[in-house]
Design a protein around this motif. Structure first.
Motif, PDB file in Angstrom:
ATOM      1  N   SER A 164       0.923  -0.989  -0.129  1.00 34.39           N
ATOM      2  CA  SER A 164       0.059   0.125   0.159  1.00 34.39           C
ATOM      3  C   SER A 164       0.941   1.222   0.000  1.00 34.39           C
ATOM      4  O   SER A 164       1.945   1.346   0.649  1.00 34.39           O
ATOM      5  CB  SER A 164      -0.820  -0.005   1.276  1.00 34.39           C
ATOM      6  N   ARG A 223       0.589   5.406   0.620  1.00 33.93           N
ATOM      7  CA  ARG A 223      -0.361   6.665   0.886  1.00 33.93           C
ATOM      8  C   ARG A 223       0.537   7.994   0.682  1.00 33.93           C
ATOM      9  O   ARG A 223       1.854   8.013   1.195  1.00 33.93           O
ATOM     10  CB  ARG A 223      -0.809   6.450   2.397  1.00 33.93           C
ATOM     11  N   TYR A 224      -0.007   9.122   0.678  1.00 31.12           N
ATOM     12  CA  TYR A 224       0.557  10.367   0.275  1.00 31.12           C
ATOM     13  C   TYR A 224      -0.372  11.254   1.210  1.00 31.12           C
ATOM     14  O   TYR A 224      -1.553  11.091   1.465  1.00 31.12           O
ATOM     15  CB  TYR A 224       0.333  10.781  -1.190  1.00 31.12           C
ATOM     16  N   PRO A 277      -4.640  11.074   4.537  1.00 34.09           N
ATOM     17  CA  PRO A 277      -3.822  10.400   3.487  1.00 34.09           C
ATOM     18  C   PRO A 277      -4.527  10.092   2.408  1.00 34.09           C
ATOM     19  O   PRO A 277      -5.708   9.867   2.383  1.00 34.09           O
ATOM     20  CB  PRO A 277      -3.318   9.259   3.934  1.00 34.09           C
ATOM     21  N   VAL A 278      -3.912  10.123   1.189  1.00 29.89           N
ATOM     22  CA  VAL A 278      -4.491   9.667  -0.006  1.00 29.89           C
ATOM     23  C   VAL A 278      -3.703   8.437  -0.272  1.00 29.89           C
ATOM     24  O   VAL A 278      -2.818   8.143  -0.393  1.00 29.89           O
ATOM     25  CB  VAL A 278      -4.022  10.748  -1.077  1.00 29.89           C
ATOM     26  N   THR A 279      -4.781   7.464  -0.748  1.00 28.06           N
ATOM     27  CA  THR A 279      -4.312   6.068  -0.899  1.00 28.06           C
ATOM     28  C   THR A 279      -4.194   5.802  -2.262  1.00 28.06           C
ATOM     29  O   THR A 279      -5.094   5.740  -2.990  1.00 28.06           O
ATOM     30  CB  THR A 279      -5.422   5.091  -0.326  1.00 28.06           C
ATOM     31  N   GLU A 304      -3.473   0.025  -2.494  1.00 23.87           N
ATOM     32  CA  GLU A 304      -4.017  -0.648  -1.356  1.00 23.87           C
ATOM     33  C   GLU A 304      -3.796  -2.271  -1.841  1.00 23.87           C
ATOM     34  O   GLU A 304      -4.426  -2.860  -2.682  1.00 23.87           O
ATOM     35  CB  GLU A 304      -5.611  -0.430  -1.284  1.00 23.87           C
ATOM     36  N   PRO A 348      -9.172   2.614  -4.143  1.00 27.16           N
ATOM     37  CA  PRO A 348      -7.601   2.965  -4.131  1.00 27.16           C
ATOM     38  C   PRO A 348      -7.312   2.107  -5.453  1.00 27.16           C
ATOM     39  O   PRO A 348      -8.074   1.345  -6.133  1.00 27.16           O
ATOM     40  CB  PRO A 348      -7.197   2.224  -2.867  1.00 27.16           C
TER      41      PRO A 348
END
Length: 262
Positions: free
Chosen positions: A20, A22-23, A29-31, A34, A221
């Motif tokens: 995964s 994430r940012y 967070p933006v995934t 995933e 995601p």
């Protein structure tokens, strides 16, 4: 002693488990990816397709060692990937040094790899021959067409003789004729060298032509939702023009297009 990751072996050159990415801030967070599992064997040409924002480039960056997963494990030849060591990388844009000649760009890469100065001229000539640009070492990069610049970028990626090549939509900005020509050359080159390739594209036609296996990704995601094996002839002396015109090529392209549309 034979390479354990030589084509035809069942060794996992790339092995991702539950990856995964994430940012953004921890609270929101933006995934990007995933729970992605991916195993690429030696000599495979695996293509990632899917809409913008589905995490194709993020996955490529994990394999290159540019990103660390927020969860899961990523291994290249059994080790955590590190930038510059895991693979050769070709980006969407050539990213050449405009103040250096073609040979200067390749010489810089070879110097970073520890190749002695006395050996670089021969290696540069060999690399340029390999990508179909003989005799261009003294030319400035801005004198080259976009397709020629991407060939130089490919030569730079091949300088380290990588067993793994990562390509992030390298032909997206090129005209149709140049794109087709480079597709055919990369397909043939990978077959001759036995290179393992992970290639990102939006094009179903490009995916079917190049891939021995195509993975379809979806967003929100980012994840792998389908896999399509491609059984087309992958020998280096294949007549690619005839392959493009074959009923089997059309069938696979149509099937992949339908899969991508969901």
């Amino acid at each position: 002693m034979p390479r354990t990751d030589a084509p035809g072996t069942d060794v996992a050159v790339v092995d991702l488990t539950g990856v995964s990415v994430r940012y953004g801030p921890a609270g929101q967070p933006v995934t990007a990816l995933e729970g992605v599992d991916l195993r690429i064997r030696a000599g495979e040409f695996v293509v990632l397709v899917g809409p913008s924002g589905c995490g194709k480039t993020s996955l490529l960056r994990v394999v290159a060692g540019f990103e660390r997963p927020a969860a899961g494990t990523a291994l290249v030849r059994g080790a955590v990937p590190r930038p510059g060591a895991a693979a050769g990388v070709v980006f969407q844009q050539p990213r050449l040094f405009p103040w250096r000649t073609v040979g200067g760009n390749l010489g810089f890469a070879l110097g970073r790899l520890g190749v002695p100065r006395a050996e670089r001229a021969d290696r540069i000539a060999e690399l340029l021959d390999r990508v179909g640009l003989p005799g261009t070492a003294d030319r400035r990069t801005w004198e080259l067409s976009g397709g020629q610049q991407q060939r130089v970028a490919l030569a730079r990626a091949l300088a380290a003789e990588p067993g793994l090549l990562l390509m992030d939509e390298p032909f997206a900005a090129l005209d149709a004729l140049t794109r087709e020509r480079l597709q055919e050359e990369v397909r043939t080159l990978a077959g001759r060298l036995g290179t393992t390739v992970l290639f990102v594209t939006h094009s179903a036609e490009e995916a079917v032509l190049l891939g021995s296996r195509v993975l379809v990704m979806a967003a929100d995601p980012g994840r792998v939702v389908a896999e399509l094996p491609i059984g087309l002839d992958r020998s280096p002396d294949t007549d690619v023009s005839a392959l493009r015109a074959s009923p089997e090529f059309a069938r696979l392209r149509g099937r992949l297009t339908r899969t991508m549309r969901g």
